[in-house]
Design a protein around this motif. Structure first.
Motif, short mmCIF file in Angstrom:
data_model
loop_
_atom_site.label_atom_id
_atom_site.label_comp_id
_atom_site.label_asym_id
_atom_site.label_seq_id
_atom_site.Cartn_x
_atom_site.Cartn_y
_atom_site.Cartn_z
N ALA A 85 0.80 -1.03 -0.05
CA ALA A 85 0.05 -0.14 -0.22
C ALA A 85 0.92 1.30 -0.15
O ALA A 85 0.36 2.29 0.31
CB ALA A 85 -0.85 -0.09 1.21
N SER A 86 1.97 1.07 -0.66
CA SER A 86 2.91 2.41 -0.50
C SER A 86 3.19 2.87 -1.93
O SER A 86 3.26 3.85 -2.48
CB SER A 86 4.38 2.09 -0.29
N GLY A 87 3.06 1.80 -2.96
CA GLY A 87 3.42 2.20 -4.39
C GLY A 87 4.89 2.36 -4.54
O GLY A 87 5.42 2.66 -5.77
N ALA A 88 5.84 2.01 -3.66
CA ALA A 88 7.06 2.60 -3.95
C ALA A 88 7.72 1.11 -4.45
O ALA A 88 7.70 -0.03 -4.13
CB ALA A 88 7.85 2.48 -2.41
N ALA A 89 8.71 1.35 -5.62
CA ALA A 89 9.06 0.21 -6.49
C ALA A 89 9.89 -0.71 -5.49
O ALA A 89 9.67 -2.04 -5.54
CB ALA A 89 10.18 0.85 -7.41
N GLN A 90 10.59 -0.36 -4.55
CA GLN A 90 11.42 -1.08 -3.58
C GLN A 90 10.50 -2.01 -2.71
O GLN A 90 10.77 -3.37 -2.57
CB GLN A 90 12.35 -0.41 -2.83
N SER A 91 9.36 -1.31 -2.44
CA SER A 91 8.32 -2.25 -1.69
C SER A 91 7.67 -3.22 -2.40
O SER A 91 7.51 -4.44 -1.89
CB SER A 91 7.64 -1.32 -1.01
N VAL A 92 7.30 -2.87 -3.65
CA VAL A 92 6.72 -3.94 -4.54
C VAL A 92 7.56 -5.15 -4.69
O VAL A 92 7.18 -6.21 -4.71
CB VAL A 92 6.58 -3.36 -6.07
N LYS A 93 8.75 -4.92 -4.88
CA LYS A 93 9.73 -5.82 -5.35
C LYS A 93 9.63 -6.82 -3.95
O LYS A 93 10.03 -8.02 -4.16
CB LYS A 93 11.10 -5.36 -5.62
N SER A 94 9.84 -6.21 -2.72
CA SER A 94 10.31 -6.94 -1.63
C SER A 94 9.00 -7.83 -1.28
O SER A 94 9.02 -8.71 -0.39
CB SER A 94 10.63 -6.14 -0.60
#
Ligand SMILES: NC(=O)C1=CN([C@@H]2O[C@H](COP(=O)(O)OP(=O)(O)OC[C@H]3O[C@@H](n4cnc5c(N)ncnc54)[C@H](O)[C@@H]3O)[C@@H](O)[C@H]2O)C=CC1
Ligand SMILES: CC(=O)[C@H](N)C(=O)O
Length: 343
Positions: free
Chosen positions: A240-249
């Motif tokens: 629920a952040s939309g941050a690329a690093q978060s999506v990958k993790s």
């Protein structure tokens, strides 16, 4: 009636428009509260979101509630004086997705505050009565306006099939992440780990009931998840952040056979992700878009006190100060700004 309209990025103009008459099947609502959503701020700052461009003056605001002022022909379920929250998207009702019941995916939906459709920073809104929901006495219009982001969260929890006792990682402690945590708990999650990169947001998430928090700017998400789940990985990850690093993790954080639901919208069109891991771990990897059939449940959760949306609201300001309200809403510590319309 008074409206506030975005005429160019960063510029709101206060205007007078004719009060609308409710058409058959519509109600006229005297708007009292409108929440400020991240998408409103994005339109305010940039004048566009992707292909949706503000070309004509646009009334923003789609998290709204108020009091019924008049009803159009054929409306029997409401009468003047009733307090209601408005579901902001009215689908066509005829396309394949609407007929399948997935009306949130209707390509012809009219969605408040999405060009060219106006939103609710106005004294009155005429709206389809089928997309209005009565508020019981115990639910204020201020809380009722937040049935919209709560609906996003309920839909996410349903897409994730959260089950009794599940361990859930929510990435991002903005309003959506906060309410996703609440919806997951209401659905029976046993533990909710919340990640963010802003310490104050994590403190708010902890106050709001997160089992544990992790600042991924300072600590390893993998180590924290391992510790949280004895090395298994969480049952469900909600991005629920939309941050690329978060999506990958997400793929590393979830257990084998687990579920990942992405609700955050990334700035990038493409984010590289470990597709072989998705196959090898046999993940359910899904998106979640807006909501369908959630408003009755959102109102019920508020009425029963199962979810407290008041706790995410940082401030309330009048519509006469909309520019100041939007500027305040962009401050990094703020989770949700609320606008009071009218007296
Ligand atoms: N799919 C849908 O139907 C909807 C999607 N959205 C999207 O959902 C996302 C969340 O919405 P809001 O809560 O309003 O946004 P927000 O911007 O208020 O919150 C995002 C949070 O993520 C945090 N964050 C940034 N980088 C991070 C990282 N690497 N790991 C963990 N957290 C990180 C930020 O500090 C912030 O607290 C946005 O991308 C928004 O566009 C919002 C509504 C509906
Ligand atoms: C539902 C939202 O908050 C968003 N503005 C959208 O257009 O989907």
């Amino acid at each position: 009636m008074q409206t506030v309209e975005l005429t160019e990025p960063g510029v709101f103009e206060h205007r007078e428009r004719d009060r609308p008459d409710p058409a058959p099947g519509e109600i006229l609502v005297r708007v009292t509260h409108v929440g400020i959503c991240g998408s409103d701020i994005h339109y305010y700052e940039h004048g566009r979101i992707g292909d949706y461009v503000v070309e004509e003056p646009l009334i923003l605001g789609h998290e709204s509630a108020g009091e019924v002022a008049a009803v159009g022909d054929g409306v029997t379920e409401f009468e003047p004086g009733d307090e209601v929250t408005l579901e902001p998207g009215v689908p066509c009702g005829e396309c394949a997705r609407c007929r399948a019941g997935e009306y949130n995916l209707c390509p012809d939906v009219e969605f408040m505050a999405t060009p060219p459709d106006h939103g609710a920073f106005a004294e009155y809104v005429a709206w389809d009565a089928d997309f209005a929901y009565g508020l019981p006495e115990s639910v204020s219009t201020r809380a009722g306006a937040l049935c919209e982001p709560l609906s996003v969260a309920i839909h996410v929890a349903r897409r994730a099939d959260v089950e009794l006792g599940d361990s859930v990682l929510v990435s991002g402690a903005g309003p959506i992440g906060m309410l996703v945590g609440e919806a997951a708990r209401a659905a029976g999650a046993g533990s909710v780990l919340v990640s963010d990169v802003v310490e104050t947001k994590l403190e708010r998430a902890a106050e709001y009931g997160a089992t544990a928090t992790v600042n991924v700017a300072e600590e390893s998400l993998t180590d924290t998840v391992d510790e949280f789940t004895d090395g298994e990985g969480v049952d469900v990850v909600i991005e629920a952040s939309g941050a690329a690093q978060s999506v990958k993790s997400t793929v590393d954080a979830v257990r084998r056979g687990g579920t990942v639901v992405c609700v955050g919208l990334a700035a990038e069109d493409e984010i590289p992700i470990q597709t072989n891991e998705i196959v090898d771990k046999e993940l359910d990897f899904k998106g979640s878009f807006r909501f369908r059939n959630t408003y009755d449940d959102a109102v019920s959760l508020l009425e029963r006190g199962a979810v407290d949306v008041e706790r995410i609201i940082d401030f309330e300001m009048p519509m006469s100060d909309l520019t100041a309200a939007f500027e305040r809403a962009t401050e990094p510590d703020v989770v949700k700004g609320m606008v009071r319309v009218g007296e």
